[in-house]
Design a protein around this motif. Structure first.
Motif, PDB file in Angstrom:
ATOM      1  N   LEU A  59      44.021  10.826  -2.150  1.00  0.00           N
ATOM      2  CA  LEU A  59      43.545   9.900  -1.127  1.00  0.00           C
ATOM      3  C   LEU A  59      42.586   8.882  -1.734  1.00  0.00           C
ATOM      4  CD1 LEU A  59      43.191   9.029   1.870  1.00  0.00           C
ATOM      5  CD2 LEU A  59      41.346  10.707   2.021  1.00  0.00           C
ATOM      6  N   GLU A  63      42.645   4.358  -2.663  1.00  0.00           N
ATOM      7  CA  GLU A  63      41.671   3.724  -1.770  1.00  0.00           C
ATOM      8  C   GLU A  63      40.658   2.912  -2.571  1.00  0.00           C
ATOM      9  OE1 GLU A  63      39.708   2.922   1.949  1.00  0.00           O
ATOM     10  OE2 GLU A  63      41.725   3.484   1.344  1.00  0.00           O
ATOM     11  N   ALA A 185      52.392  13.274   2.591  1.00  0.00           N
ATOM     12  CA  ALA A 185      51.403  13.021   3.646  1.00  0.00           C
ATOM     13  C   ALA A 185      50.377  11.977   3.218  1.00  0.00           C
ATOM     14  CB  ALA A 185      50.700  14.320   4.035  1.00  0.00           C
ATOM     15  N   LEU A 186      49.901  12.066   1.978  1.00  0.00           N
ATOM     16  CA  LEU A 186      48.900  11.107   1.499  1.00  0.00           C
ATOM     17  C   LEU A 186      49.522   9.732   1.285  1.00  0.00           C
ATOM     18  CD1 LEU A 186      45.921  11.876   1.070  1.00  0.00           C
ATOM     19  CD2 LEU A 186      47.419  13.851   1.056  1.00  0.00           C
ATOM     20  N   LYS A 188      52.041   8.471   3.042  1.00  0.00           N
ATOM     21  CA  LYS A 188      52.215   7.870   4.363  1.00  0.00           C
ATOM     22  C   LYS A 188      50.882   7.414   4.938  1.00  0.00           C
ATOM     23  CE  LYS A 188      54.812  11.188   6.224  1.00  0.00           C
ATOM     24  NZ  LYS A 188      55.657  11.830   7.255  1.00  0.00           N
ATOM     25  N   MET A 189      49.821   8.129   4.627  1.00  0.00           N
ATOM     26  CA  MET A 189      48.504   7.718   5.099  1.00  0.00           C
ATOM     27  C   MET A 189      48.114   6.375   4.492  1.00  0.00           C
ATOM     28  SD  MET A 189      45.116  10.076   5.284  1.00  0.00           S
ATOM     29  CE  MET A 189      43.721   9.586   6.294  1.00  0.00           C
ATOM     30  N   HIS A 190      48.395   6.184   3.206  1.00  0.00           N
ATOM     31  CA  HIS A 190      48.054   4.920   2.559  1.00  0.00           C
ATOM     32  C   HIS A 190      48.926   3.763   3.048  1.00  0.00           C
ATOM     33  CE1 HIS A 190      44.702   5.595  -0.063  1.00  0.00           C
ATOM     34  NE2 HIS A 190      45.208   6.747  -0.448  1.00  0.00           N
ATOM     35  N   LEU A 193      46.768   2.980   6.434  1.00  0.00           N
ATOM     36  CA  LEU A 193      45.328   2.725   6.465  1.00  0.00           C
ATOM     37  C   LEU A 193      45.023   1.235   6.535  1.00  0.00           C
ATOM     38  CD1 LEU A 193      43.898   5.334   3.929  1.00  0.00           C
ATOM     39  CD2 LEU A 193      43.345   5.173   6.364  1.00  0.00           C
ATOM     40  N   GLU A 210      59.026   7.707   8.535  1.00  0.00           N
ATOM     41  CA  GLU A 210      57.858   6.823   8.486  1.00  0.00           C
ATOM     42  C   GLU A 210      57.700   6.030   9.785  1.00  0.00           C
ATOM     43  OE1 GLU A 210      58.440   6.284   3.650  1.00  0.00           O
ATOM     44  OE2 GLU A 210      59.273   4.838   5.062  1.00  0.00           O
ATOM     45  N   GLU A 213      56.681   8.296  12.844  1.00  0.00           N
ATOM     46  CA  GLU A 213      55.281   8.687  12.734  1.00  0.00           C
ATOM     47  C   GLU A 213      54.381   7.536  13.170  1.00  0.00           C
ATOM     48  OE1 GLU A 213      52.218  11.058   9.885  1.00  0.00           O
ATOM     49  OE2 GLU A 213      54.004  10.235   8.945  1.00  0.00           O
ATOM     50  N   LEU A 217      51.819   7.513  16.391  1.00  0.00           N
ATOM     51  CA  LEU A 217      50.389   7.232  16.256  1.00  0.00           C
ATOM     52  C   LEU A 217      49.945   6.147  17.220  1.00  0.00           C
ATOM     53  CD1 LEU A 217      50.093   7.406  12.368  1.00  0.00           C
ATOM     54  CD2 LEU A 217      49.036   8.990  13.985  1.00  0.00           C
ATOM     55  N   LYS A 222      46.203   7.088  18.490  1.00  0.00           N
ATOM     56  CA  LYS A 222      45.493   7.467  17.259  1.00  0.00           C
ATOM     57  C   LYS A 222      45.220   6.254  16.369  1.00  0.00           C
ATOM     58  CE  LYS A 222      44.511  11.043  15.912  1.00  0.00           C
ATOM     59  NZ  LYS A 222      43.216  11.758  16.024  1.00  0.00           N
TER      60      LYS A 222
END
Length: 279
Positions: A59, A63, A185-186, A188-190, A193, A210, A213, A217, A222
């Protein structure tokens, strides 16, 4: 009066200590794995019980590097890794499937054009770059997105992932913004963000994963709403019956409005501009 000078730090930097540790005299003690600095001990870092630490590192690394690159927001591209560039033959054992993939090659050009439009966005007053193109870093639609940014001399991001078969970054990803992930998971988070708009081109399981999800959200509150641009209404409404989901009651009629169907890069970019002009 004599000037005083306060040192900025009193501990050595980790890189200095690590270099010192590499050159210690060999003895039974120093050659034991136990003596390695924890952050230099790959066997230790790859232990099952160190997974939470690896999550944090995966993560944190992108970032920090995206922050250092002054990237304030991104235009994210999802889509197939199989659709060929116009004029290029698709590789498939079934000629009918190959023909179908080649028939979608115009989406490669639309992704490329949209990426060029997004990449022309000006910096803000703080020097932050906006709508920086971000793809999964692979071939096909992903390549087209990074290529579009490259066409206009701008940088772009690629978020690759380690897979059992080769998945190398395409040649148009900016090398200093080319990241590799172990955890889906990480990754897709990036994607999300910094996302302020997402362009979804025809694709398979990965694109569906993708996209749904992202829609979930937004639907659940979210994350704040953003333009979700689905290229090719005929394709998407054939493979997913959104209206039927609403009629069955498993989503609301308003949820269908989270999606904007578009056919061209110009149409998609106009939607993004209108969205933030009204916001």
């Amino acid at each position: 009066m004599t000037e005083t000078r306060i040192p900025s730090r009193v501990f050595e930097r980790a890189a200095t200590e690590a270099e010192t540790a590499r050159h210690c005299d060999p003895t039974p003690q120093t050659e034991s794995p136990a003596y390695k600095l924890a952050f230099q001990d790959m066997d230790f870092l790859l232990r099952e019980d160190l997974r939470p630490v690896r999550f944090q590192l995966e993560l944190l690394k992108p970032e920090l590097m995206l922050d250092e690159a002054n990237i304030g927001s991104m235009m994210v591209f999802y889509g197939s890794a199989r659709i060929p560039e116009p004029g290029v033959k698709a590789h498939h054992d079934d000629p009918a499937v190959a023909t179908s993939l080649e028939g979608k090659s115009h989406y490669y050009e639309e992704a490329r054009k949209l990426a060029a439009l997004a990449s022309a966005s000006p910096r803000d007053v703080n020097g932050k770059r906006h709508f920086v193109v971000c793809s999964g870093g692979g071939p096909s639609i992903m390549e087209a997105a990074n290529r579009g940014a490259h066409d206009v001399g701008e940088e772009s991001v690629g978020l690759n992932i380690v897979l059992p078969h080769e998945q190398a970054p395409n040649q148009y990803v900016t090398p200093s913004l080319s990241f590799q992930f172990h955890y889906f998971a990480l990754r897709k988070m990036h994607f999300l963000l910094r996302a302020r708009a997402v362009a979804v081109f025809p694709g398979g399981f990965g694109t569906f994963d993708e996209t749904f999800e992202l829609l979930t959200l937004i639907q659940t509150g979210k994350i704040k709403p953003m333009p979700v641009l689905m290229f090719g209404k005929e394709f998407w409404t054939r493979v997913i019956n959104f209206d039927a989901l609403a009629k069955e009651g498993v989503i609301s009629a308003q949820d269908v409005d989270l999606i904007r169907f578009v056919d061209t890069a110009e149409e998609a970019w106009a939607v993004v501009q209108d969205f933030y002009r009204e916001a």
